[in-house]
Design a protein around this motif. Structure first.
Motif: not given
Length: 221
Positions: A159-177
């Protein structure tokens, strides 16, 4: 796609609906070349690979390829919008919304050691549906369907995947499981939303993502 811009999201959804594997020069993998692997062993070929297409500070674009029987575990996209479009094969996507960030004094919370209570998230299973290349895209927002699990169904898939904005741990957008603690059947055609308890966990040992070259047309930004 701009966060909060429903017109741009609608345009992107329409464009993504038309995307096919051939447009990206992808050849569907055969089931015999994508056999299931023992989930407890983290060696050999990764169960999931990623083809990077492009990334800016405003969005990222790429393709995920899942082997037969592979899953991308339940995870979140904090503060992010996303669009997912199946290119070949079939996936089951189970979408959740977090109702409260912390447990507080809710009586219905599972009885766990105090050290684990802070990892609980009260959530609702919004939907569990199957998607193919003929389906429209799955769309998520910061507040709706933001947590989801993706399972390959009946063979390999991409599958094609587009995210906006992208993951960025330094800006509070980290992935959690997460993992589901309460009973929830993650199967298609569930007519009712179901409240569940999720526990935040480390990245599951059976899941990791490799990389491979993107064969499609170059994107000019």
């Amino acid at each position: 796609m701009m966060p909060g811009d429903s017109t741009m999201t609608s345009i992107l959804r329409s464009l993504m609906t038309e995307v096919r594997a051939a447009d990206l020069k992808l050849v569907p993998r055969r089931a015999e070349d994508s056999a299931p692997r023992p989930p407890q062993y983290r060696h050999g070929e990764p169960p999931v690979t990623y083809m990077h297409i492009c990334e800016t500070d405003r969005f990222s674009m790429g393709v995920f390829l899942l082997k037969s029987g592979a899953s991308i575990p339940l995870h979140d996209h904090p503060g992010m919008h996303g669009v997912l479009k199946v290119l070949y094969g079939k996936v089951r996507i189970s979408c959740f919304d977090r109702l409260e960030r912390h447990v507080g004094g809710i009586q219905a919370a599972p009885q766990l050691p105090p050290a684990q209570m802070g990892a609980l998230r009260r959530s609702v299973l919004r939907s569990s549906a199957e998607y193919t290349e003929e389906s429209g895209p799955c769309v998520l927002s910061p507040d709706r369907d933001n947590l989801h699990q993706i399972d390959a169904v009946d063979g390999p898939t991409a599958f094609m995947d587009i995210l906006a904005p992208p993951y960025d741990p330094d800006d509070g957008r980290d992935c959690h499981y997460y993992r589901v603690l309460t009973e929830a059947e993650l199967k298609p055609a569930e007519p009712k939303e179901q409240e569940v308890w999720l526990m935040e966990i480390s990245q599951p040992q059976h899941f990791w993502c490799g990389g491979e070259p993107y064969p499609g047309p170059e994107v000019h930004l």
